[in-house]
Scaffold this motif. Structure first.
Motif, mmCIF file in Angstrom:
data_model
loop_
_atom_site.group_PDB
_atom_site.id
_atom_site.type_symbol
_atom_site.label_atom_id
_atom_site.label_comp_id
_atom_site.label_asym_id
_atom_site.label_seq_id
_atom_site.Cartn_x
_atom_site.Cartn_y
_atom_site.Cartn_z
ATOM 1 N N ALA A 41 0.861 -1.181 0.000
ATOM 2 C CA ALA A 41 0.000 0.000 0.000
ATOM 3 C C ALA A 41 0.897 1.231 0.000
ATOM 4 O O ALA A 41 1.478 1.571 1.028
ATOM 5 N N ALA B 168 0.339 4.264 2.554
ATOM 6 C CA ALA B 168 0.474 3.770 3.937
ATOM 7 C C ALA B 168 1.925 3.417 4.246
ATOM 8 O O ALA B 168 2.407 3.640 5.361
ATOM 9 N N ILE C 186 1.216 3.152 14.302
ATOM 10 C CA ILE C 186 1.460 2.968 12.866
ATOM 11 C C ILE C 186 0.374 2.087 12.241
ATOM 12 O O ILE C 186 -0.143 2.384 11.169
ATOM 13 N N ILE C 187 0.002 1.007 12.965
ATOM 14 C CA ILE C 187 -1.028 0.096 12.438
ATOM 15 C C ILE C 187 -2.380 0.815 12.353
ATOM 16 O O ILE C 187 -3.095 0.689 11.364
ATOM 17 N N THR D 126 -2.313 3.109 9.412
ATOM 18 C CA THR D 126 -2.426 2.300 8.188
ATOM 19 C C THR D 126 -3.875 1.940 7.921
ATOM 20 O O THR D 126 -4.367 2.054 6.798
ATOM 21 N N PHE D 127 -4.574 1.526 8.988
ATOM 22 C CA PHE D 127 -5.973 1.131 8.844
ATOM 23 C C PHE D 127 -6.820 2.295 8.333
ATOM 24 O O PHE D 127 -7.594 2.153 7.386
ATOM 25 N N VAL D 128 -6.654 3.469 8.958
ATOM 26 C CA VAL D 128 -7.478 4.620 8.573
ATOM 27 C C VAL D 128 -7.150 5.061 7.148
ATOM 28 O O VAL D 128 -8.041 5.331 6.346
ATOM 29 N N VAL D 129 -5.846 5.097 6.836
ATOM 30 C CA VAL D 129 -5.441 5.523 5.491
ATOM 31 C C VAL D 129 -5.993 4.566 4.436
ATOM 32 O O VAL D 129 -6.378 4.971 3.344
ATOM 33 N N ASN D 130 -6.076 3.263 4.755
ATOM 34 C CA ASN D 130 -6.504 2.273 3.771
ATOM 35 C C ASN D 130 -7.995 1.963 3.817
ATOM 36 O O ASN D 130 -8.476 1.146 3.044
ATOM 37 N N LEU D 131 -8.744 2.647 4.714
ATOM 38 C CA LEU D 131 -10.197 2.437 4.768
ATOM 39 C C LEU D 131 -10.848 2.772 3.431
ATOM 40 O O LEU D 131 -11.900 2.234 3.096
ATOM 41 N N ARG D 132 -10.196 3.650 2.672
ATOM 42 C CA ARG D 132 -10.778 4.035 1.388
ATOM 43 C C ARG D 132 -10.956 2.836 0.464
ATOM 44 O O ARG D 132 -11.796 2.851 -0.425
ATOM 45 N N HIS D 133 -10.164 1.774 0.698
ATOM 46 C CA HIS D 133 -10.283 0.593 -0.163
ATOM 47 C C HIS D 133 -11.601 -0.141 0.044
ATOM 48 O O HIS D 133 -12.015 -0.917 -0.824
ATOM 49 N N VAL D 134 -12.260 0.091 1.190
ATOM 50 C CA VAL D 134 -13.587 -0.494 1.405
ATOM 51 C C VAL D 134 -14.520 -0.071 0.280
ATOM 52 O O VAL D 134 -15.252 -0.878 -0.290
#
Lengths: 239, 113
Positions: A57, A60, A77-78, A81-89
């Motif tokens: 990613a 991230a 950091i984790i 990463t989760f918040v930044v990659n939530l857009r993939h939902v």
């Protein structure tokens, strides 16, 4: 489902690579820039390669490396990463519409490669009904392979590149600029981005750390939805 | 290295689960409309919240600085991204302009000093 013949397989490979090469071209400079920054933050080429395979990613990974360099904790950091990659939902939700009959195991493999870039390449083709899961898998994995090779290459070559050379420190900002431009599709996106940016600046001036990113994003998207629904209610023809 | 692998495992899950869950379940049901709208606005919000502070804030503790090359280089980089829609091109152009801005900046201050 029957196994495709070798001729059909080479067609799939060719069409997938035809669609995916612009992503690979774009990943080369970004991946190498990431490798250089990660090397400067103290990661070995092995560690860089592992991150590119296990996380895959771009934004991230950039953020994680800058947080590692700043001494942030693993949970912080984790969580980021989760918040930044939530857009993939949202992206996976949009893709799911075209993959209703697909094999669950192949879907699990496909999910691994859902990025901003592969989404932008695959979705319009699924939408035009001339695309298949196997072609989309070729796109995703060609991109993943390029990302892996270029990040490791940057990590190996990084020690030979002096501090600040070739504007490498600007790679992340430039990538965010382009990804933000991709996201501005309607006035509401511009408005939300403006609220998020200004809120983030205000919060960053007041509270230490990186939590301002999450708070400002959630607040701005919430305000954006409220505005959007108010406007739609008062003017239902203008969605 | 063990700590690092644990970090990667956490980051990997935090990345993979949002990519996989909708593909796995949404072939059967759909999300509420307001949540889809909210998710649609999240990327623009996050990117802007990351970007604007990086462009106009400096130092630790942070303070406002509108004279940073980061900000001035961003303007042509935005224009390039808007017209070309090219991710790789934007990164290369942004890096090049920032590198040039650094050169000009040093010479400018040497000349003024």
């Amino acid at each position: 489902m029957t196994l495709p013949s070798s001729a059909a397989r080479s067609t799939i490979l060719k069409e997938g690579l035809n669609a995916g090469w612009p992503i690979c071209l774009g990943y080369l400079p970004i991946g190498m820039a990431f490798g250089v920054l990660a090397q400067k933050a103290g990661l070995t080429p092995l560690q860089i390669g592992l991150m590119s395979i296990m996380v895959f990613a771009g934004s991230a990974q950039f953020i994680a490396v800058s947080m590692l360099a700043g001494g942030a904790s693993a949970p912080a950091i984790i969580a980021t990463t989760f918040v930044v990659n939530l857009r993939h939902v949202l992206m996976s939700s949009a893709l799911a519409v075209y993959l209703r009959a697909a094999h669950r195991g192949l879907l699990a493999l496909y999910a691994y490669g859902v990025t901003d870039e592969s989404f932008a390449v695959n979705l319009p083709r699924f939408n035009a009904r001339n695309w298949s899961l196997s072609r989309a898998l070729v796109v995703n994995h060609a991109a993943n392979l390029t990302w892996f090779i270029s990040t490791v290459a940057g990590g190996i070559g990084g020690r030979f590149i002096p501090e600040g050379a070739l504007g490498i420190d600007y790679a992340l900002i430039a990538m965010f600029i382009c990804l933000l431009i991709y996201q501005i599709r309607k006035l509401i996106h511009l408005l939300t981005a403006a609220i998020a940016g200004l809120t983030a600046v205000g919060l960053a001036l007041m509270i230490p750390g990186n939590t301002y990113i999450v708070i400002a994003s959630i607040a701005a998207a919430t305000v954006g939805v409220i505005i959007q629904r108010k406007v739609m209610r008062s003017n239902p023809n203008n969605g | 290295m063990a700590d690092y692998l644990l970090l990667l495992l956490g980051m990997g899950l935090a990345t993979y689960v949002p990519r996989w869950l909708p593909l796995h379940y949404l072939s059967r049901r759909s999300l509420p409309e307001w949540f889809i709208q909210w998710l649609d606005l999240i990327p623009a919000a996050i990117l802007s919240a990351l970007l604007l502070p990086a462009l106009i804030l400096d130092g630790d503790p942070k303070h406002l600085d509108l004279l940073r090359p980061e900000l001035w280089v961003a303007l042509p980089t935005f224009a390039f991204a808007w017209w070309t829609r090219s991710l790789g091109g934007t990164v290369v152009v942004g890096m090049l302009l920032f590198w040039l801005a650094g050169k000009v900046d040093t010479q400018w201050f040497a000349w003024m000093g």
